[in-house]
Design a protein around this motif. Structure first.
Motif, PDB file in Angstrom:
ATOM      1  N   ASP A 196       0.809  -1.213   0.000  1.00 44.80           N
ATOM      2  CA  ASP A 196       0.000   0.000   0.000  1.00 44.80           C
ATOM      3  C   ASP A 196       0.846   1.268   0.000  1.00 44.80           C
ATOM      4  O   ASP A 196       0.324   2.362  -0.200  1.00 44.80           O
ATOM      5  CB  ASP A 196      -0.960   0.004   1.195  1.00 44.80           C
ATOM      6  N   GLU A 197       2.161   1.132   0.222  1.00 44.83           N
ATOM      7  CA  GLU A 197       3.044   2.301   0.195  1.00 44.83           C
ATOM      8  C   GLU A 197       3.850   2.403  -1.095  1.00 44.83           C
ATOM      9  O   GLU A 197       4.671   3.313  -1.245  1.00 44.83           O
ATOM     10  CB  GLU A 197       3.996   2.263   1.397  1.00 44.83           C
ATOM     11  N   LEU A 198       3.611   1.499  -2.034  1.00 42.23           N
ATOM     12  CA  LEU A 198       4.371   1.542  -3.285  1.00 42.23           C
ATOM     13  C   LEU A 198       4.167   2.845  -4.064  1.00 42.23           C
ATOM     14  O   LEU A 198       5.143   3.423  -4.569  1.00 42.23           O
ATOM     15  CB  LEU A 198       4.014   0.336  -4.159  1.00 42.23           C
ATOM     16  N   PRO A 199       2.918   3.354  -4.218  1.00 43.80           N
ATOM     17  CA  PRO A 199       2.776   4.636  -4.915  1.00 43.80           C
ATOM     18  C   PRO A 199       3.552   5.764  -4.229  1.00 43.80           C
ATOM     19  O   PRO A 199       4.180   6.583  -4.899  1.00 43.80           O
ATOM     20  CB  PRO A 199       1.262   4.891  -4.868  1.00 43.80           C
ATOM     21  N   ALA A 200       3.509   5.805  -2.889  1.00 45.10           N
ATOM     22  CA  ALA A 200       4.240   6.852  -2.166  1.00 45.10           C
ATOM     23  C   ALA A 200       5.744   6.711  -2.388  1.00 45.10           C
ATOM     24  O   ALA A 200       6.449   7.705  -2.586  1.00 45.10           O
ATOM     25  CB  ALA A 200       3.914   6.782  -0.679  1.00 45.10           C
ATOM     26  N   ALA A 201       6.254   5.473  -2.361  1.00 43.89           N
ATOM     27  CA  ALA A 201       7.683   5.247  -2.585  1.00 43.89           C
ATOM     28  C   ALA A 201       8.085   5.661  -3.993  1.00 43.89           C
ATOM     29  O   ALA A 201       9.136   6.289  -4.204  1.00 43.89           O
ATOM     30  CB  ALA A 201       8.023   3.774  -2.337  1.00 43.89           C
TER      31      ALA A 201
ATOM     32  N   SER B 131      10.646   9.393  -7.836  1.00 44.64           N
ATOM     33  CA  SER B 131      10.476  10.152  -9.073  1.00 44.64           C
ATOM     34  C   SER B 131      10.642  11.649  -8.844  1.00 44.64           C
ATOM     35  O   SER B 131      11.184  12.358  -9.699  1.00 44.64           O
ATOM     36  CB  SER B 131       9.082   9.874  -9.667  1.00 44.64           C
ATOM     37  N   THR B 132      10.198  12.137  -7.689  1.00 42.30           N
ATOM     38  CA  THR B 132      10.340  13.563  -7.388  1.00 42.30           C
ATOM     39  C   THR B 132      11.802  13.959  -7.298  1.00 42.30           C
ATOM     40  O   THR B 132      12.225  15.004  -7.820  1.00 42.30           O
ATOM     41  CB  THR B 132       9.631  13.904  -6.061  1.00 42.30           C
ATOM     42  N   VAL B 133      12.597  13.105  -6.662  1.00 37.63           N
ATOM     43  CA  VAL B 133      14.027  13.391  -6.553  1.00 37.63           C
ATOM     44  C   VAL B 133      14.681  13.395  -7.934  1.00 37.63           C
ATOM     45  O   VAL B 133      15.481  14.278  -8.267  1.00 37.63           O
ATOM     46  CB  VAL B 133      14.705  12.355  -5.635  1.00 37.63           C
TER      47      VAL B 133
ATOM     48  N   HIS C  44      -5.533   1.714  -9.014  1.00 34.84           N
ATOM     49  CA  HIS C  44      -4.330   2.124  -9.734  1.00 34.84           C
ATOM     50  C   HIS C  44      -4.551   2.200 -11.238  1.00 34.84           C
ATOM     51  O   HIS C  44      -3.984   3.049 -11.917  1.00 34.84           O
ATOM     52  CB  HIS C  44      -3.193   1.152  -9.417  1.00 34.84           C
ATOM     53  N   GLY C  45      -5.385   1.281 -11.767  1.00 40.09           N
ATOM     54  CA  GLY C  45      -5.639   1.296 -13.204  1.00 40.09           C
ATOM     55  C   GLY C  45      -6.321   2.564 -13.656  1.00 40.09           C
ATOM     56  O   GLY C  45      -5.921   3.188 -14.650  1.00 40.09           O
TER      57      GLY C  45
ATOM     58  N   VAL D 288       3.966   7.115 -11.160  1.00 32.60           N
ATOM     59  CA  VAL D 288       3.781   6.552  -9.819  1.00 32.60           C
ATOM     60  C   VAL D 288       2.942   5.278  -9.874  1.00 32.60           C
ATOM     61  O   VAL D 288       3.316   4.242  -9.314  1.00 32.60           O
ATOM     62  CB  VAL D 288       3.123   7.595  -8.891  1.00 32.60           C
ATOM     63  N   PHE D 289       1.822   5.318 -10.568  1.00 29.76           N
ATOM     64  CA  PHE D 289       0.911   4.176 -10.544  1.00 29.76           C
ATOM     65  C   PHE D 289       1.300   3.101 -11.547  1.00 29.76           C
ATOM     66  O   PHE D 289       1.033   1.915 -11.309  1.00 29.76           O
ATOM     67  CB  PHE D 289      -0.528   4.652 -10.742  1.00 29.76           C
ATOM     68  N   ARG D 290       1.934   3.468 -12.655  1.00 31.04           N
ATOM     69  CA  ARG D 290       2.461   2.417 -13.528  1.00 31.04           C
ATOM     70  C   ARG D 290       3.568   1.644 -12.813  1.00 31.04           C
ATOM     71  O   ARG D 290       3.635   0.408 -12.892  1.00 31.04           O
ATOM     72  CB  ARG D 290       3.009   3.026 -14.820  1.00 31.04           C
ATOM     73  N   GLY D 291       4.422   2.366 -12.088  1.00 36.49           N
ATOM     74  CA  GLY D 291       5.462   1.694 -11.319  1.00 36.49           C
ATOM     75  C   GLY D 291       4.890   0.807 -10.235  1.00 36.49           C
ATOM     76  O   GLY D 291       5.376  -0.305  -9.990  1.00 36.49           O
ATOM     77  N   ALA D 292       3.833   1.276  -9.566  1.00 34.26           N
ATOM     78  CA  ALA D 292       3.198   0.473  -8.511  1.00 34.26           C
ATOM     79  C   ALA D 292       2.569  -0.788  -9.090  1.00 34.26           C
ATOM     80  O   ALA D 292       2.642  -1.866  -8.481  1.00 34.26           O
ATOM     81  CB  ALA D 292       2.148   1.307  -7.785  1.00 34.26           C
ATOM     82  N   ILE D 293       1.954  -0.676 -10.267  1.00 31.93           N
ATOM     83  CA  ILE D 293       1.350  -1.851 -10.902  1.00 31.93           C
ATOM     84  C   ILE D 293       2.425  -2.875 -11.250  1.00 31.93           C
ATOM     85  O   ILE D 293       2.255  -4.080 -11.010  1.00 31.93           O
ATOM     86  CB  ILE D 293       0.560  -1.438 -12.161  1.00 31.93           C
TER      87      ILE D 293
END
Length: 430
Positions: free
Chosen positions: A161-166, A171-173, A311-312, A354-359
């Motif tokens: 559940d923390e993958l989008p935040a990670a 990505s921000t950095v 996420h989709g 963020v969400f493609r990476g989480a998927i």
């Protein structure tokens, strides 16, 4: 390092996440930073995000200084792209067959040594384009081996559940580095000289090696077969994608957005013609900076979307928003309105990333995550370059504004058609 102990550290739950109040609900979601292992990995990115951009500026600058030809600068870019693609695919297979921490140590050390060699050739005044292109190819090969292991490791360091935040934090950095790095390089070259940019990058990479050394061991999970990393394993990764529709759609979503809707090849022409009254130099700088700045802003306010579970739908909405913003940019005649649209596109790109990476991390098994990230690296690197060819050709045929607006409309139409025809992405949620 004892695997059982490292696993406990990786999966030790963070303190309870109390509901955030006021403006903090909208600010960057920093929950993953409570986890020591992820914090080490992320902290190393802060240093290298800027340092790598110093080298990214120094190499084309040095090649142009030697040759006086932009064609050689373009050839150098191609020399770096080919090994990046090849070794990213191979690196993904390697990352699925060995301890990812060890692979990160080897590849980060290799990148650091390459940066040191960049400094040595510049310091000694070698002035050899061939040497620069060889070093660039080697550096990109190491980066191709490094990126899949680095990205695949995140799912072992934070809960699902923390993958989008990670992903938003990382990505921000990286996007901040794309803005700050070139600006810093431009300021440092007249002061310290070109060779020292390479040396600063090499020293920054030493910090990365130390941070990776302190990560827990990340071997293949118990019960997964030990494999060699060859062509058969790479092919198995592509078969895995074809058999998991949501993974395939996540790649297609990025290809649609980048190939049809990334107009950067037309920025010089737009700056020289459409936005010439504002000053060509100012216009060009703002156009190139606008999307990364928007992405950084999206990351800084990732709390607004990082807890979404569908996420989709987030990917579909972000790609459509990207297309709408690019269309608005193509239709605008004011530089400031155009830059605003590009910044909105940058925010949409951040959400999509963020969400493609989480998927990719949640929908794939751990034994396949390295190969998924290898393909992801190739798509991210190759899509914008294909867009450069497509938009450059369309701009010459129909004019830059029509090419940009048309590309944006195509993004919206194709993404909506794909989402309607194949429901797997719409239905995917954590």
């Amino acid at each position: 390092m004892d695997t059982s102990e490292s696993t406990a550290e990786e999966r030790d739950p963070a303190p309870e996440d109390h509901r955030r109040r006021g403006w903090r609900r909208w600010a960057m979601d920093t929950r993953p930073l409570r986890r020591p292992a992820y914090r080490r990995l992320w902290s190393s990115t802060i240093v290298t995000a800027v340092g790598s951009q110093l080298t990214a500026v120094a190499v084309p600058k040095q090649i142009y200084d030697i040759t006086g030809s932009s064609a050689w600068v373009g050839a150098a870019s191609l020399a770096g792209l080919v090994p990046l693609i090849v070794f990213a695919l191979w690196g993904g297979a390697i990352a699925d067959s060995m301890d990812r921490r060890k692979l990160l140590l080897v590849t980060n050390s290799g990148i650091a040594v390459t940066s040191l060699l960049f400094w040595l050739q510049a310091f000694t005044g070698l002035e050899s384009v061939a040497a620069l292109m060889v070093l660039l190819a080697v550096q990109q090969a190491f980066w191709g081996l490094n990126a899949p292991a680095r990205n695949a490791s995140i799912a072992r360091l934070v809960p699902e559940d923390e993958l989008p935040a990670a992903n938003a934090l990382g990505s921000t950095v990286m996007q901040t580095g794309q803005v700050a790095g070139p600006l810093l390089a431009g300021a440092l070259i007249p002061v310290v000289g070109l060779p020292e940019l390479y040396l600063i990058d090499a020293l920054a990479l030493c910090v990365t090696v130390w941070a990776v050394y302190r990560l827990p061991s990340l071997p293949p999970l118990a019960g997964t077969a030990v494999r060699r990393a060859g062509v058969k394993e790479i092919a198995a990764g592509f078969r895995y994608i074809s058999g998991h529709t949501v993974l395939l759609l996540s790649f297609l979503a990025d290809i649609i957005a980048m190939v049809l809707g990334m107009p950067r090849a037309l920025f010089p022409q737009l700056a020289a013609q459409t936005y010439a009254p504002y000053g060509e130099g100012l216009a060009l700088g703002l156009l190139f900076a606008a999307i990364p700045i928007g992405a950084v802003l999206g990351g800084l306010f990732s709390g607004t979307f990082s807890r979404a579970r569908r996420h989709g739908w987030m990917v579909i909405g972000a790609v459509v928003a990207w297309g709408v913003a690019i269309t608005g940019f193509g239709l605008s005649s004011s530089l400031w309105v155009g830059v605003a649209f590009l910044a909105v596109a940058g925010v949409a790109d951040m959400v999509s990333m963020v969400f493609r990476g989480a998927i990719l991390l949640s929908a794939a098994t751990d034994e396949m995550r390295g190969r998924m990230q290898g393909v992801f690296t190739v798509v991210v690197a190759g899509g914008p370059r294909l867009a450069d060819v497509l938009h450059g050709t369309a701009g010459s045929a129909f004019g830059p504004k029509a090419a940009v607006a048309g590309g944006g409309l195509l993004v919206v139409a194709v993404m909506l058609a794909l989402a309607a025809a194949v429901p797997a992405l719409r239905r995917y949620r954590v």
